[in-house]
Design a protein around this motif. Sequence first.
Motif, PDB file in Angstrom:
ATOM      1  N   ALA A   1      14.123   8.070   6.993  1.00  0.00           N
ATOM      2  CA  ALA A   1      15.297   7.992   5.558  1.00  0.00           C
ATOM      3  C   ALA A   1      14.757   6.984   4.691  1.00  0.00           C
ATOM      4  N   LEU A   2      14.278   5.904   5.321  1.00  0.00           N
ATOM      5  CA  LEU A   2      13.834   4.740   4.468  1.00  0.00           C
ATOM      6  C   LEU A   2      12.535   4.980   3.907  1.00  0.00           C
ATOM      7  N   VAL A   3      11.895   5.663   4.463  1.00  0.00           N
ATOM      8  CA  VAL A   3      10.510   5.957   3.888  1.00  0.00           C
ATOM      9  C   VAL A   3      10.855   6.819   2.612  1.00  0.00           C
TER      10      VAL A   3
ATOM     11  N   LYS B   1      11.131   7.688  -3.370  1.00  0.00           N
ATOM     12  CA  LYS B   1      11.891   8.092  -4.493  1.00  0.00           C
ATOM     13  C   LYS B   1      11.935   6.804  -5.582  1.00  0.00           C
ATOM     14  N   GLU B   2      12.169   5.830  -5.015  1.00  0.00           N
ATOM     15  CA  GLU B   2      12.312   4.826  -5.766  1.00  0.00           C
ATOM     16  C   GLU B   2      11.269   4.408  -6.506  1.00  0.00           C
TER      17      GLU B   2
ATOM     18  N   SER C   1      10.561   6.956  -9.169  1.00  0.00           N
ATOM     19  CA  SER C   1      11.591   6.764 -10.419  1.00  0.00           C
ATOM     20  C   SER C   1      10.877   5.545 -11.217  1.00  0.00           C
ATOM     21  N   ARG C   2      10.294   4.616 -10.529  1.00  0.00           N
ATOM     22  CA  ARG C   2       9.991   3.398 -11.185  1.00  0.00           C
ATOM     23  C   ARG C   2       8.787   3.899 -12.496  1.00  0.00           C
ATOM     24  N   LYS C   3       7.987   4.733 -11.695  1.00  0.00           N
ATOM     25  CA  LYS C   3       7.030   5.245 -12.406  1.00  0.00           C
ATOM     26  C   LYS C   3       7.276   6.000 -13.746  1.00  0.00           C
ATOM     27  N   GLY C   4       8.547   6.476 -13.717  1.00  0.00           N
ATOM     28  CA  GLY C   4       9.082   7.105 -14.637  1.00  0.00           C
ATOM     29  C   GLY C   4       8.761   8.741 -14.631  1.00  0.00           C
TER      30      GLY C   4
ATOM     31  N   ASP D   1       0.923  -1.272  -0.043  1.00  0.00           N
ATOM     32  CA  ASP D   1      -0.046   0.017   0.021  1.00  0.00           C
ATOM     33  C   ASP D   1       1.083   1.216   0.050  1.00  0.00           C
ATOM     34  N   PRO D   2       1.523   1.461  -1.355  1.00  0.00           N
ATOM     35  CA  PRO D   2       2.493   2.522  -0.991  1.00  0.00           C
ATOM     36  C   PRO D   2       2.182   4.003  -0.846  1.00  0.00           C
TER      37      PRO D   2
END
Lengths: 142, 142
Positions: free
Chosen positions: B128-130, B135-136, B139-142, A119-120
Amino acid sequence: MEKTSSKFSKEVYGKILGHLEQDILDLLWSSGEASGKEIFTAIRRTRGIALTTVLTVLERLWKKGLVIKEKGESVYLFRPVFTKEEFAKEVSSDFFKGLFELSAGGASASFVNILAQVDPVELDRLKALVESKKKEIESRKG
Amino acid sequence: MEKTSSKFSKEVYGKILGHLEQDILDLLWSSGEASGKEIFTAIRRTRGIALTTVLTVLERLWKKGLVIKEKGESVYLFRPVFTKEEFAKEVSSDFFKGLFELSAGGASASFVNILAQVDPVELDRLKALVESKKKEIESRKG
DNA sequence: TAATATATTCGACAAGGCGTAGAATGTCAA
DNA sequence: TTGACATTCTACGCCTTGTCGAATATATTA
């Protein structure tokens, strides 16, 4: 010499509740309140099961403090003691405590990963939660 | 009519492993490697227990894929398969999955609360993890 | 080699949890 | 009183965990 397999953990409340207990609680969360027979009927639609089985488990849930049992017009009615959310907190808090003793880092990493996967959108909320918690701590320090 | 008590949850891996299994794994995490007898001796210092009890549990841990069993000079030596961190991830991931289905919000709230309580410094890391996870995803979404 | 010591495996039992459900008992209305 | 329906009792089977003693295997040494 290493045996393969990795089976700790099952599903949800995994280990906290049994399958039938889960099903019943889920039904109660949906309906808010129900008689044993109603729950029985609902489950019966899916698979064979005896009324007494349902009643027994309902009784056990009551003994565990998870459901309320109240005499209605003519039959006992059952209601969950906790909302799903409360239950989630309740169940998770002890688990987390133990987990953090093991490894706070590992737990956090895993938590974020799974959350992102499942659940992003919740990531934003988590971030907000962390921030407000930090502030809370700051202000307490004075 | 509400029965009191709230006993789901125990300690740590709570429900994932039994107490003795936990103790033994903890010892292995401390020592890195040990023979059954050494573990037995260590536990023995605390309470009465038979050597075979320890060996049996060690055997079960091996069957579960949690420890490695290797012949040393003259006796079998045991080592944990996972580090604490890995184990924490391993164990928590399935639990989290189920938990999120129950209530992602409740889980997050609880997680942050406990973390703040147990190890506040980790909050920064979590944050930080969140962020990096977000971001990850971006970026994947483009 | 036989005897002794040490290591490892086997087989078992008890307790507790859960799913399962029949038997027994309780309750209320016709 | 007699059903019909509701609720409780009792119990079994299965699985996990803690617990070991007995049996077996292996090594050491007299």
